[in-house]
Design a protein around this motif. Structure first.
Motif, PDB file in Angstrom:
ATOM      1  N   ALA A  54      13.334  13.896  14.833  1.00 62.40           N
ATOM      2  CA  ALA A  54      12.196  14.762  15.083  1.00 62.40           C
ATOM      3  C   ALA A  54      10.946  14.009  14.627  1.00 62.40           C
ATOM      4  O   ALA A  54      10.988  13.269  13.643  1.00 62.40           O
ATOM      5  CB  ALA A  54      12.342  16.079  14.321  1.00 62.40           C
ATOM      6  N   PRO A  55       9.826  14.150  15.297  1.00 57.99           N
ATOM      7  CA  PRO A  55       9.609  15.081  16.424  1.00 57.99           C
ATOM      8  C   PRO A  55      10.017  14.524  17.780  1.00 57.99           C
ATOM      9  O   PRO A  55       9.956  15.247  18.781  1.00 57.99           O
ATOM     10  CB  PRO A  55       8.114  15.309  16.367  1.00 57.99           C
ATOM     11  N   TYR A  56      10.398  13.240  17.861  1.00 57.24           N
ATOM     12  CA  TYR A  56      10.716  12.654  19.159  1.00 57.24           C
ATOM     13  C   TYR A  56      12.161  12.157  19.153  1.00 57.24           C
ATOM     14  O   TYR A  56      12.543  11.385  18.268  1.00 57.24           O
ATOM     15  CB  TYR A  56       9.771  11.495  19.481  1.00 57.24           C
ATOM     16  N   ARG A 115       4.606  16.506  21.668  1.00 58.98           N
ATOM     17  CA  ARG A 115       5.479  17.274  20.780  1.00 58.98           C
ATOM     18  C   ARG A 115       4.861  18.625  20.483  1.00 58.98           C
ATOM     19  O   ARG A 115       3.628  18.821  20.581  1.00 58.98           O
ATOM     20  CB  ARG A 115       5.695  16.528  19.464  1.00 58.98           C
ATOM     21  N   SER A 135      -2.107  11.042  17.729  1.00 59.11           N
ATOM     22  CA  SER A 135      -0.691  10.980  18.049  1.00 59.11           C
ATOM     23  C   SER A 135      -0.131   9.592  17.727  1.00 59.11           C
ATOM     24  O   SER A 135      -0.733   8.558  18.054  1.00 59.11           O
ATOM     25  CB  SER A 135      -0.476  11.277  19.537  1.00 59.11           C
ATOM     26  N   VAL A 186       1.150  22.139  22.459  1.00 58.25           N
ATOM     27  CA  VAL A 186       1.760  20.817  22.536  1.00 58.25           C
ATOM     28  C   VAL A 186       0.678  19.756  22.341  1.00 58.25           C
ATOM     29  O   VAL A 186      -0.365  19.791  23.027  1.00 58.25           O
ATOM     30  CB  VAL A 186       2.458  20.616  23.891  1.00 58.25           C
ATOM     31  N   SER A 205      10.357  17.654  21.202  1.00 56.46           N
ATOM     32  CA  SER A 205       9.801  16.770  22.221  1.00 56.46           C
ATOM     33  C   SER A 205       9.590  17.537  23.533  1.00 56.46           C
ATOM     34  O   SER A 205      10.397  18.401  23.904  1.00 56.46           O
ATOM     35  CB  SER A 205      10.728  15.583  22.474  1.00 56.46           C
ATOM     36  N   ASP A 241       7.813  20.633  16.326  1.00 52.14           N
ATOM     37  CA  ASP A 241       8.303  19.256  16.301  1.00 52.14           C
ATOM     38  C   ASP A 241       9.453  19.032  17.278  1.00 52.14           C
ATOM     39  O   ASP A 241      10.393  18.289  16.989  1.00 52.14           O
ATOM     40  CB  ASP A 241       8.732  18.848  14.886  1.00 52.14           C
TER      41      ASP A 241
END
Length: 341
Positions: free
Chosen positions: A280-282, A198, A217, A209, A188, A186
């Motif tokens: 998380a994850p971004y 991610r 996604s 990934v 980026s 998780d």
């Protein structure tokens, strides 16, 4: 007549021999001492050979003397005029035959030169290709450095080693950085252009990934710029992938489902991730793409925004994994200041 007495013929032969006298002596070759002190036979008749030798020497001396005088120049010129066409014709006739060995030698030399030039050309072509490839890789690493400065995050550089499905996901890549490099699930993944995806799973030396173009996604996105009324947009929604990278007109396009269905982002506006820096994850602030158009669904009265991602997912190579500051790694980490640690 007695039987023991010689016959008349024999008496007559003996009488003739006595009348002629003794037989003359046969002349033998004379013997003389040579310079080494041994005897050698010297036969007569040496005079004529010596005469021929003297005559030849005199003739050579005469010809050499005449050749240096202008007396024979007219004769020499006349003979040259007569023989010159004959010599030229003979040379032309014989040239194809006398030039055959040289022709084979020249052809072999040319073949060797061509082979050497082809080898040199191949070597130079490989060097150019390697140089171009190296420049491309250097540019990508430099873009990762700039991304770390622009985004304000630490990045672990990694290279994409494989494309392919992983478990139930359709669009994934494998990178050569794992837990030993400080990579965790998780996290980026970005390039110098924008968000890639991610991290799903991690081994010690690699990681899988999930790309944002995968149909499974979902990324929280925020639209920047102003809306059609001139107000600051900042509309948020969920960015979803189409699951297609190529072979269709909408290949690689993303869709943004806005929470506010009345908002209408403008074409060309930038869409970034939203959240705080520890999300998380971004993490927040990562560029995703730009708005291409907006369309409404008559069936459910919803509005969807289509986004063209900044990243070319068909040519991924060097990427960066966003890691917390101070992460321990088995490789160099690019700090938010753009330095290697």
């Amino acid at each position: 007549m007695s039987l023991l007495s010689p016959r008349p013929s024999e008496r007559l032969r003996k009488g003739l021999e006595q009348r002629k006298g003794p037989k003359p002596m046969v002349r033998t070759p004379r013997e003389r001492l040579n310079r080494r002190g041994s005897l050698e036979t010297s036969a007569g008749g040496g005079g004529p050979k010596r005469s021929w030798l003297i005559a030849l020497i005199l003739c050579c001396a005469t010809l050499a003397t005449l050749d240096q005088t202008p007396v024979l120049e007219p004769a020499r010129t006349a003979v040259g005029e007569v023989l010159s066409p004959l010599e030229t014709g003979a040379a032309m006739v014989a040239r194809p035959f006398t030039g055959v060995p040289e022709w084979f030698d020249s052809r072999d030399d040319l073949r060797d030169r061509i082979a050497k030039l082809e080898a040199e050309n191949s070597t130079l072509r490989r060097r150019v290709e390697v140089t171009d490839y190296g420049r491309s890789k250097l540019a990508e690493y430099e873009s990762i450095t700039r991304a770390a400065e622009d985004l304000g995050y630490s990045l672990v550089p990694a290279r994409v080693t494989a494309y392919g499905p992983a478990q139930t996901f359709n669009r994934t890549v494998t990178i050569d950085a794992g837990s030993a490099a400080g990579v965790r699930s998780d996290m980026s993944v970005v390039t110098g252009d924008g968000l890639v995806g991610r991290v799903l799973r991690v081994t010690k030396t690699s990681a899988t990934v999930l790309l944002i173009v995968d149909a499974a996604s979902v990324v929280g996105g925020r639209v920047g710029g102003a809306d059609r009324s001139g107000r600051k947009s900042g509309q948020v929604g969920m960015v979803r992938g189409s699951g297609v990278v190529a072979s269709r007109s909408d290949a690689g396009l993303l869709s943004l489902d806005l929470i506010d269905q009345t908002a209408a982002p403008l074409k060309g506006e930038t869409v970034i991730t939203w959240g705080d820096g520890r999300a998380a994850p971004y993490v927040s602030g990562l560029p995703i793409g730009e708005v291409t158009d907006t369309f409404e669904s008559v069936r459910d009265s919803s509005r969807t925004v289509r986004i063209k991602p900044y990243v070319d997912f068909g040519s991924l190579d060097v990427v960066g994994v966003v890691v917390p500051n101070g992460t321990m790694s088995d490789r160099a980490v690019v700090t938010p200041e753009g330095e290697l640690r």
